[in-house]
Design a protein around this motif. Structure first.
Motif, PDB file in Angstrom:
ATOM      1  N   LEU A   1      59.603  -6.938  86.435  1.00 42.91           N
ATOM      2  CA  LEU A   1      58.867  -7.301  87.647  1.00 42.91           C
ATOM      3  C   LEU A   1      59.769  -7.273  88.871  1.00 42.91           C
ATOM      4  O   LEU A   1      59.338  -6.885  89.974  1.00 42.91           O
ATOM      5  N   ALA A   2      61.042  -7.674  88.703  1.00 42.16           N
ATOM      6  CA  ALA A   2      61.973  -7.666  89.827  1.00 42.16           C
ATOM      7  C   ALA A   2      62.252  -6.239  90.298  1.00 42.16           C
ATOM      8  O   ALA A   2      62.290  -5.960  91.504  1.00 42.16           O
ATOM      9  N   LEU A   3      62.439  -5.310  89.358  1.00 42.66           N
ATOM     10  CA  LEU A   3      62.676  -3.910  89.731  1.00 42.66           C
ATOM     11  C   LEU A   3      61.461  -3.323  90.441  1.00 42.66           C
ATOM     12  O   LEU A   3      61.593  -2.579  91.428  1.00 42.66           O
ATOM     13  N   ALA A   4      60.281  -3.679  89.943  1.00 38.57           N
ATOM     14  CA  ALA A   4      59.059  -3.177  90.581  1.00 38.57           C
ATOM     15  C   ALA A   4      58.910  -3.746  91.986  1.00 38.57           C
ATOM     16  O   ALA A   4      58.529  -3.035  92.929  1.00 38.57           O
ATOM     17  N   ALA A   5      59.221  -5.032  92.156  1.00 34.86           N
ATOM     18  CA  ALA A   5      59.095  -5.658  93.470  1.00 34.86           C
ATOM     19  C   ALA A   5      60.112  -5.095  94.450  1.00 34.86           C
ATOM     20  O   ALA A   5      59.822  -4.903  95.635  1.00 34.86           O
ATOM     21  N   ARG A   6      61.323  -4.836  93.966  1.00 30.40           N
ATOM     22  CA  ARG A   6      62.350  -4.277  94.850  1.00 30.40           C
ATOM     23  C   ARG A   6      62.008  -2.860  95.300  1.00 30.40           C
ATOM     24  O   ARG A   6      62.476  -2.409  96.346  1.00 30.40           O
ATOM     25  N   ALA A   7      61.216  -2.158  94.487  1.00 28.51           N
ATOM     26  CA  ALA A   7      60.829  -0.789  94.847  1.00 28.51           C
ATOM     27  C   ALA A   7      59.757  -0.754  95.922  1.00 28.51           C
ATOM     28  O   ALA A   7      59.519   0.297  96.538  1.00 28.51           O
ATOM     29  N   GLN A   8      59.079  -1.887  96.168  1.00 26.93           N
ATOM     30  CA  GLN A   8      58.038  -1.925  97.194  1.00 26.93           C
ATOM     31  C   GLN A   8      58.663  -1.918  98.586  1.00 26.93           C
ATOM     32  O   GLN A   8      59.752  -2.468  98.792  1.00 26.93           O
TER      33      GLN A   8
ATOM     34  N   THR B   1      57.862  -3.620 101.184  1.00 27.88           N
ATOM     35  CA  THR B   1      58.024  -5.000 101.675  1.00 27.88           C
ATOM     36  C   THR B   1      58.124  -5.916 100.468  1.00 27.88           C
ATOM     37  O   THR B   1      57.141  -6.503 100.033  1.00 27.88           O
ATOM     38  N   ALA B   2      59.295  -5.988  99.909  1.00 27.48           N
ATOM     39  CA  ALA B   2      59.519  -6.784  98.701  1.00 27.48           C
ATOM     40  C   ALA B   2      59.593  -8.255  99.049  1.00 27.48           C
ATOM     41  O   ALA B   2      59.907  -8.627 100.179  1.00 27.48           O
ATOM     42  N   PRO B   3      59.320  -9.137  98.100  1.00 26.34           N
ATOM     43  CA  PRO B   3      59.527 -10.569  98.324  1.00 26.34           C
ATOM     44  C   PRO B   3      60.961 -10.821  98.774  1.00 26.34           C
ATOM     45  O   PRO B   3      61.891 -10.172  98.333  1.00 26.34           O
ATOM     46  N   GLY B   4      61.085 -11.764  99.628  1.00 29.57           N
ATOM     47  CA  GLY B   4      62.375 -11.958 100.275  1.00 29.57           C
ATOM     48  C   GLY B   4      62.323 -11.400 101.674  1.00 29.57           C
ATOM     49  O   GLY B   4      63.189 -11.646 102.496  1.00 29.57           O
ATOM     50  N   LYS B   5      61.268 -10.591 101.946  1.00 30.67           N
ATOM     51  CA  LYS B   5      61.032 -10.090 103.298  1.00 30.67           C
ATOM     52  C   LYS B   5      59.640 -10.525 103.741  1.00 30.67           C
ATOM     53  O   LYS B   5      58.891  -9.784 104.355  1.00 30.67           O
ATOM     54  N   ASN B   6      59.269 -11.728 103.296  1.00 26.23           N
ATOM     55  CA  ASN B   6      58.025 -12.391 103.691  1.00 26.23           C
ATOM     56  C   ASN B   6      56.784 -11.713 103.140  1.00 26.23           C
ATOM     57  O   ASN B   6      55.700 -11.885 103.672  1.00 26.23           O
ATOM     58  N   ALA B   7      56.912 -10.937 102.084  1.00 27.45           N
ATOM     59  CA  ALA B   7      55.738 -10.322 101.476  1.00 27.45           C
ATOM     60  C   ALA B   7      55.505 -10.950 100.109  1.00 27.45           C
ATOM     61  O   ALA B   7      56.437 -11.098  99.332  1.00 27.45           O
ATOM     62  N   ALA B   8      54.267 -11.317  99.814  1.00 19.74           N
ATOM     63  CA  ALA B   8      53.953 -11.963  98.545  1.00 19.74           C
ATOM     64  C   ALA B   8      53.846 -10.917  97.447  1.00 19.74           C
ATOM     65  O   ALA B   8      53.344  -9.817  97.661  1.00 19.74           O
ATOM     66  N   PRO B   9      54.302 -11.208  96.238  1.00 16.26           N
ATOM     67  CA  PRO B   9      54.202 -10.249  95.136  1.00 16.26           C
ATOM     68  C   PRO B   9      52.795 -10.220  94.580  1.00 16.26           C
ATOM     69  O   PRO B   9      51.985 -11.094  94.843  1.00 16.26           O
ATOM     70  N   ARG B  10      52.531  -9.191  93.783  1.00 15.25           N
ATOM     71  CA  ARG B  10      51.247  -9.143  93.104  1.00 15.25           C
ATOM     72  C   ARG B  10      51.172 -10.295  92.110  1.00 15.25           C
ATOM     73  O   ARG B  10      52.178 -10.742  91.578  1.00 15.25           O
ATOM     74  N   LYS B  11      49.962 -10.765  91.862  1.00 13.78           N
ATOM     75  CA  LYS B  11      49.790 -11.924  90.995  1.00 13.78           C
ATOM     76  C   LYS B  11      50.071 -11.537  89.543  1.00 13.78           C
ATOM     77  O   LYS B  11      49.593 -10.538  89.054  1.00 13.78           O
ATOM     78  N   GLU B  12      50.871 -12.353  88.885  1.00 13.22           N
ATOM     79  CA  GLU B  12      51.171 -12.189  87.459  1.00 13.22           C
ATOM     80  C   GLU B  12      51.038 -13.552  86.797  1.00 13.22           C
ATOM     81  O   GLU B  12      51.256 -14.583  87.422  1.00 13.22           O
TER      82      GLU B  12
ATOM     83  N   PRO C   1      56.794 -14.792  89.427  1.00  9.82           N
ATOM     84  CA  PRO C   1      57.164 -14.354  88.070  1.00  9.82           C
ATOM     85  C   PRO C   1      58.322 -13.368  88.055  1.00  9.82           C
ATOM     86  O   PRO C   1      58.858 -13.065  86.987  1.00  9.82           O
ATOM     87  N   ASP C   2      58.713 -12.834  89.244  1.00  6.38           N
ATOM     88  CA  ASP C   2      59.850 -11.905  89.300  1.00  6.38           C
ATOM     89  C   ASP C   2      61.160 -12.634  89.601  1.00  6.38           C
ATOM     90  O   ASP C   2      62.179 -11.997  89.893  1.00  6.38           O
ATOM     91  N   VAL C   3      61.152 -13.956  89.515  1.00 12.41           N
ATOM     92  CA  VAL C   3      62.344 -14.777  89.728  1.00 12.41           C
ATOM     93  C   VAL C   3      62.563 -15.615  88.469  1.00 12.41           C
ATOM     94  O   VAL C   3      61.610 -16.127  87.882  1.00 12.41           O
ATOM     95  N   LEU C   4      63.827 -15.742  88.063  1.00 12.28           N
ATOM     96  CA  LEU C   4      64.149 -16.503  86.860  1.00 12.28           C
ATOM     97  C   LEU C   4      64.633 -17.896  87.262  1.00 12.28           C
ATOM     98  O   LEU C   4      65.685 -18.046  87.876  1.00 12.28           O
ATOM     99  N   VAL C   5      63.835 -18.911  86.919  1.00 14.05           N
ATOM    100  CA  VAL C   5      64.181 -20.289  87.251  1.00 14.05           C
ATOM    101  C   VAL C   5      64.655 -20.985  85.978  1.00 14.05           C
ATOM    102  O   VAL C   5      63.935 -21.049  84.979  1.00 14.05           O
ATOM    103  N   ILE C   6      65.867 -21.508  86.044  1.00 18.00           N
ATOM    104  CA  ILE C   6      66.511 -22.135  84.888  1.00 18.00           C
ATOM    105  C   ILE C   6      66.625 -23.630  85.129  1.00 18.00           C
ATOM    106  O   ILE C   6      66.997 -24.073  86.218  1.00 18.00           O
ATOM    107  N   GLU C   7      66.326 -24.385  84.094  1.00 15.20           N
ATOM    108  CA  GLU C   7      66.443 -25.834  84.183  1.00 15.20           C
ATOM    109  C   GLU C   7      67.704 -26.347  83.513  1.00 15.20           C
ATOM    110  O   GLU C   7      68.312 -27.321  83.964  1.00 15.20           O
TER     111      GLU C   7
END
Length: 707
Positions: A669-676, A678-689, A576-582
């Protein structure tokens, strides 16, 4: 000084006279109207027969009657017999030349203006040569000869029918309505049929006075081809909403010269008899005089181009917009809807909606038709390509009859078989799939979303945006087009494909076009995926996993232009912290009116917008067909879209249109994940949303047309 006289059955209020030097001779030119009085015209002809050096006959009254053609022939014969000395002419040959010249000139100057237009001739017999000329541009010809000559409520619809009518018309030339049919009723009936024909036509060919009785309802938006249009009539046509006048009569000394008067001037100046003037003489004279037909815009420049676009129901749910079917679906077994779905696949095409009100800032307007074929996506894909081809070709024939000049393919109709190439070869209209603008709009939407997320470092004016981009499937046609465009905008572009040699060649060609681009190559997406701010997936993996979304940087914008999608909704929901566009949807210019297609008012899918852009530009050609998309066309259609006022209206994800709240939520959500740590992108899963909510338009986006 020689005297040239035009004796006309038209209105005397439009009389004029002037003196001029014409072809080396001094002429005194005069026009005399008789207000429809043949007796007065004959008296004037006898009076001027001994004094004039040439006489022109304007033999059509400024009024309409059921037997106007026969009256004109009788009037002409009586008036000719009244002249015994002076050369006399009706200017018929010269009038034909100027009208045909006017039409050909407009077609060249305005670019395919009459292509596939619906043209109504008040008299095909009087304008047969012009009709043959118009048949070079369109097959949609109608002739009102039986209606206006005989009172028969029937229009001829081809040159062949006109020829047959001409061959047999003399057998009924003296026909009169039977006594059981009152003349008033017959006239009212013919006027009704003629008005309806006028409303359907795009172009009208008629003597200018025969249009006086018609108004805004019949003439608004029309192109009128006629002769001797003076200032008063131009003002009248302005009030009646006429878009364009093609006048086959030149102007001299501020007066519009009818063909009879101009021809009489030629006879007087050359001293020749009418039968001694040949086509070569007319060519030499008109070239020397530099006289030209006129194109007049009574209401300022206007042009109306026409398009068609093929749609189809994406699933059984779309049948339920019909109330009886919706009610039956509640109580009937599923077999009913399955049977209906199969049956509708065989239904002939029909017009779902008229599209009106599209207006470019350039002044060009467009109107069109959404034509539906009945098969759902499942039915289309379950039949052979030839099954769908036949229905698309039938839709093209319908579009041509309606007057469309180009046709676009939407949804799964452009996926079948060779992606429109066969249809383009066999159709009676130019075809486009809209895939060029689909690719362009998807990148347009991705770039807009990237800026709206506000996660990038600020950049100096005119500097490249500081973001890293990746194209997965870069050696495919869409991927290569996206790569070329991103190389012009991004700080660095990573091209991913297992086809090593193609990657090397693609990089070389990009650097030739954009020497300052930074391009990196990779055979696997996961190698550099964690660094990317934007990822474009354009593979033909058909369901294979092309990237690990769990390794993507928080706040990354992923544009999925592959069909089928590289990232299904359940995969997108994991991040949910990634924006996927179709796709990106396009706001059409003007006050657009059309039925609901699952988008806000005035908003269209990019493939439909491509068809409209090409119509506005007058590019009636096969533009995007087949599976190989040319990146030059992607760039060109984007430029043309801006020229004609197209704007990015909405950004759509796999679950529907993305709102400002959706984008703000991804940013948070992206700002919160980047503050962790071990943020996603470094093999860590984000909290469920929970995933982004579906909007009202989500149903129309779940099975998007191919890009």
């Amino acid at each position: 000084m020689k005297n040239v006289i035009s004796i006309s059955l038209g209105a005397s209020s439009r009389d004029f006279q002037f003196s001029t030097k014409f072809l080396g001779e001094k002429l005194r030119v005069r026009r005399l109207g008789t207000d429809g009085s043949t007796v007065k015209a004959i008296a004037l002809l006898k009076q001027w027969d001994q004094r004039a050096d040439a006489i022109g006959l304007g033999v059509v009254k400024d009024s309409h009657s059921l037997d106007a053609r026969r009256c004109a022939e009788r009037d002409s014969a009586r008036m000719r017999r009244a002249v015994t000395r002076a050369p006399v002419t009706t200017g018929a040959r010269l009038g034909d030349i100027f009208l045909e010249w006017a039409v050909r000139r407009a077609q060249v100057q305005l670019g395919h203006y009459f292509d596939n237009a619906n043209v109504l001739f008040f008299s095909g017999l009087s304008h047969y040569k012009l009709a043959t000329t118009m048949s070079e541009y369109t097959a949609n010809l109608q002739f009102a000869d039986p209606l206006l000559q005989l009172g028969v409520p029937k229009l001829l619809t081809s040159l062949d029918a006109l020829s047959l009518y001409a061959g047999g018309a003399h057998y009924v030339s003296d026909w009169v309505p039977p006594r059981v049919m009152p003349m008033l009723l017959l006239k009212q009936w013919t006027q009704f049929v003629l008005r309806k024909a006028l409303q359907r036509a795009n172009v009208v060919v008629a003597p200018v006075h025969e249009l006086d009785r018609f108004g805004l309802e019949e003439l608004a938006g029309k192109t009128v081809i006629t002769a001797t249009v003076n200032d008063q009539r131009i003002a009248n046509f302005k009030d009646k909403g006429v878009d364009m006048l093609v006048d086959g009569s030149p102007v001299m000394h501020g007066h519009v010269l009818g063909p009879d008067l101009l021809d009489a001037m030629i006879l007087a100046a050359t001293g020749k008899a009418p039968d001694d003037i040949f086509e070569d003489d007319y060519l030499e004279i008109t070239t020397a005089l530099q006289t030209k037909p006129r194109i007049i815009y009574p209401n300022g420049f206007r042009r109306m181009n026409r398009f068609a676009f093929v749609i189809h129901p994406l699933s059984q749910e779309y049948f339920k917009v019909v109330k009886p079917i919706e009610m039956l679906s509640r109580v009937s077994p599923p077999l009913f809807m399955d049977s209906l779905e199969k049956l509708m696949a065989y239904a002939p095409p029909f017009v779902y909606s008229k599209v009106e009100g599209i207006r470019s800032p350039t002044g060009v307007q467009a109107e069109g038709w959404l034509i539906s074929v009945g098969g759902t996506a499942r039915e289309i894909m379950s039949h052979s390509p030839e099954f769908t081809y036949r229905r698309l070709l039938a839709a093209a024939d319908m579009a041509k009859r309606l007057g469309a000049q180009i046709m676009g393919l939407g949804a799964f109709t452009k996926v079948v078989g060779d992606a429109g190439a066969t249809v383009a070869r066999r159709a009676s209209l130019p075809i486009t799939t809209g895939n060029s603008y689909s690719a362009s709009a998807a990148l347009w939407a991705a770039h807009d979303a990237l800026l709206r997320l506000r996660l990038l470092a600020p950049t100096r004016a005119k500097a490249r945006v500081q973001f890293q981009a990746m194209v997965v499937g870069a050696t495919g046609s869409i991927g290569a087009a996206c790569a070329r465009l991103l190389a012009r905008a991004a700080e660095e572009v990573t091209l991913v494909s297992p086809e090593t040699a193609k990657l090397l060649a693609l990089k070389e060609s990009i650097l030739l076009e954009t020497p300052d681009a930074r391009v990196r190559l990779s055979a696997r997406a996961d190698t550099h995926i964690a660094e990317m701010d934007m990822i474009v997936t354009a593979t033909s993996g058909a369901g294979k996993k092309v990237l690990d979304i769990m390794k993507v940087k928080p706040g990354c914008v992923i544009t999925d232009v592959a069909r089928p999608l590289d990232l299904p909704p359940e995969e997108v929901a994991r991040r949910p912290d990634v924006l996927v566009i179709e796709s990106g949807e396009i706001q059409l210019p003007g006050a657009v009116s059309m039925k609901n297609i699952g988008l806000p008012k005035g908003v269209a899918y990019a493939c439909l917008a491509e068809t409209i852009v090409l119509a506005l530009e007058g590019r009636f050609e096969n533009f995007t067909v087949g599976r190989a998309i040319e990146w030059e066309k992607v760039r060109e259609i984007y430029r043309l879209g801006l020229k004609h006022g197209m704007k990015l209206a909405a950004i759509s994800g796999v679950n529907g249109v993305l709102t400002d709240r959706d984008i703000a939520r991804v940013r948070k959500l992206a700002l919160a994940a980047r503050a962790q740590p071990t943020a996603p992108g470094k093999n860590a899963a984000p909290r469920k949303e929970r995933p982004l909510p579906r909007t009202r338009a989500s149903a129309s986006h779940r099975r998007r047309e191919s890009a």
